[in-house]
Design an enzyme around this catalytic site. Structure first.
Site, PDB file in Angstrom:
ATOM      1  N   LYS A   1      -4.052  22.807  27.222  1.00 47.11           N
ATOM      2  CA  LYS A   1      -4.740  21.620  26.694  1.00 47.11           C
ATOM      3  C   LYS A   1      -3.942  20.366  27.035  1.00 47.11           C
ATOM      4  O   LYS A   1      -2.718  20.345  26.867  1.00 47.11           O
ATOM      5  CB  LYS A   1      -4.917  21.762  25.190  1.00 47.11           C
ATOM      6  CG  LYS A   1      -5.716  20.626  24.549  1.00 47.11           C
ATOM      7  CD  LYS A   1      -5.941  20.899  23.074  1.00 47.11           C
ATOM      8  CE  LYS A   1      -6.656  19.744  22.394  1.00 47.11           C
ATOM      9  NZ  LYS A   1      -6.899  19.997  20.956  1.00 47.11           N
TER      10      LYS A   1
ATOM     11  N   SER B   1     -10.433  20.952  15.569  1.00 47.55           N
ATOM     12  CA  SER B   1     -10.399  20.946  17.028  1.00 47.55           C
ATOM     13  C   SER B   1     -10.316  22.319  17.675  1.00 47.55           C
ATOM     14  O   SER B   1     -10.494  22.447  18.879  1.00 47.55           O
ATOM     15  CB  SER B   1      -9.236  20.079  17.511  1.00 47.55           C
ATOM     16  OG  SER B   1      -9.458  18.723  17.196  1.00 47.55           O
TER      17      SER B   1
ATOM     18  N   SER C   1     -11.168  18.701  19.611  1.00 45.88           N
ATOM     19  CA  SER C   1     -10.602  18.162  20.828  1.00 45.88           C
ATOM     20  C   SER C   1     -10.255  19.232  21.868  1.00 45.88           C
ATOM     21  O   SER C   1      -9.851  18.912  22.988  1.00 45.88           O
ATOM     22  CB  SER C   1      -9.339  17.350  20.509  1.00 45.88           C
ATOM     23  OG  SER C   1      -8.353  18.154  19.874  1.00 45.88           O
TER      24      SER C   1
END
Length: 452
Positions: A57, A156, A132
């Site tokens: 990520k 997220s 996210s």
């Protein structure tokens, strides 16, 4: 299959479908990746991830790769070293191939930023993949990755997992260490965690990420989860919290698909009880947005106060930072008292229940061109993140949560997820429930995206 075969298949899959969803970014040179895979085939096995491609990520540092955090301020900035979590993945044999897309600084559960653009939902191009960890979830759903890391402050790991028909887990806070930088005592809202297409991979990745770091004061150690996930859900007591007594507006169909899944869990041996609200939702929300703004403000204040950098921050980031910087110590203390009271209430609730259940999102995947939803079911959202309020009960307390896929039914037949929340330290018990659910349903394989 050799590591070379797997890398070749991964590179080809990314070439075939990533242009449609935009989930993997900063992909490394193919020749370099193939050479690394060949070296893995020729060298000693280093762990269960040996030779397996993984993309990190784009909020975390992976040595030699850019860490843009979705911000023009950091575009092209190459990390000099691995974060703790990334180093553990490499030590288990993973080959880092690139990054996965994320919103700017991870703010807002919708993966769009000015550096890499928007990530599309694999099941409905033109709709959000959530965030996210939206890039990670979409990459998993498309078969570009087998497992993925993510992080979760305000859903997220849960919201994008639900919207992409995969599993995402927010571990008990402290189980997966963060970076030992800046303050390590006060901020206890965000955590790294695993994502996968099945709970056994989820558990294995959690076990790799987890473990004490002596540089962190709130470290948590517990037995490995993977050996504990068998056993089913017979007798598991689930408290269904629904829409929190009407306090949480939800799109049509969200509660129905969640309740249908809970009925299936009853058929698997669980006992489901509809539970009235456990705590005042407004007090919980006020506590959350105070502590969240305080944490965001302390983390990004230097960018906000620098006139050369301020203009590159998105409006919602500026609003959140300014709000956090304006808080007094007594306001933060009052918010933490509310959090403490909610924790005591939750501890009491877990004497009755093993699991508390809530939808993973209050809304179906929305138009990818939106910055955030302005209303749900006719109710106006008063902040950019109010539409994610359903994830706050667990986030505020650092409780473990597993998102399980529960089927399809949204606009363009998009998927949904269900949050299974446990008491602190109950990570393995939640994974056991998720495993039983997966063996009965296997939604990620039952309905794959029609891509490439």
């Amino acid at each position: 299959m050799t590591a070379t075969d797997l890398m070749q298949a991964t590179v080809q899959r990314i070439a075939d479908v990533n242009g449609t969803v935009n989930a993997v970014v900063s992909l490394r040179d193919e020749d370099a990746l193939m050479a690394e895979a060949k070296a893995a085939d020729e060298g000693p096995r280093t762990g269960w991830l040996h030779g397996m491609p993984i993309a990190i990520k784009d909020l975390a540092n992976a040595a030699g790769l850019p860490t843009s955090m979705g911000s023009p301020l950091f575009a092209g900035q190459v990390a000099a070293k691995d974060d703790v979590m990334v180093a553990r993945l490499r030590a288990a044999g993973a080959i880092v191939i690139g990054k996965t897309n994320t919103p700017e600084f991870g703010l807002g559960s919708h993966t769009i930023n000015p550096v890499h653009g928007a990530t599309h939902n694999p099941y409905a191009h033109g709709r959000s993949a959530g965030g996210s960890s939206g890039g990670a979830a979409a990459a998993l759903a498309c078969g570009m990755l087998s497992v993925a890391d993510g992080s979760d402050m305000m859903g997220s790991l849960r919201n994008p997992a639900g919207w992409n028909n995969v599993y995402g887990m927010r571990p008990t806070w402290g189980l997966v260490p963060s970076e030992p930088e800046g303050d390590n005592f006060l901020h206890q809202l965000a955590t790294n965690g695993p994502m996968a297409r099945n709970p056994s991979d989820l558990a294995a990745l959690l076990d790799t990420m987890a473990g004490p770091d002596p540089r962190q004061p709130h470290e948590l150690a517990q037995a490995a989860s993977l050996p504990q996930i068998a056993g089913g859900m017979d007798g598991v007591r689930i408290g269904w919290l629904g829409n929190w007594g009407g306090a949480l507006p939800m799109d049509h169909g969200i509660q129905d698909i969640s309740q249908h899944a809970l009925k299936q869990m009853e058929e698997l041996g669980a006992h489901v009880t509809e539970q009235t609200p456990l705590f005042d939702s407004d007090a919980m929300w006020d506590s959350w947005i105070t502590l969240r703004s305080w944490q965001v403000g302390t983390g990004l204040a230097a960018l906000y106060t620098d006139p050369d950098q301020h203009e590159y921050l998105k409006d919602t980031a500026r609003w959140e930072i300014a709000r956090g910087m304006a808080l007094s110590g007594m306001q933060v203390h009052a918010a933490s008292v509310v959090r403490s009271n909610w924790f005591k209430t939750a501890v009491k609730a877990f004497e009755t229940y093993d699991v508390l259940a809530l939808p993973s999102a209050q809304i179906w995947p929305f138009d990818v061109t939106w910055d955030y939803p302005r209303e749900i079911a006719g109710v106006q959202m008063d902040t950019y993140h109010r539409w994610m309020q359903v994830v706050v009960p667990a986030s505020l307390l650092g409780l473990p949560v597993v998102n399980v896929p529960v089927g399809f039914g949204g606009p363009d037949d998009t998927p949904a997820g269900l949050q299974l929340i446990g008491k602190r330290g109950a990570d393995a018990a939640l994974l056991r429930v998720a495993q039983a659910w997966h063996l009965a349903t296997d939604w990620p394989n039952a309905r794959r995206p029609h891509l490439g």
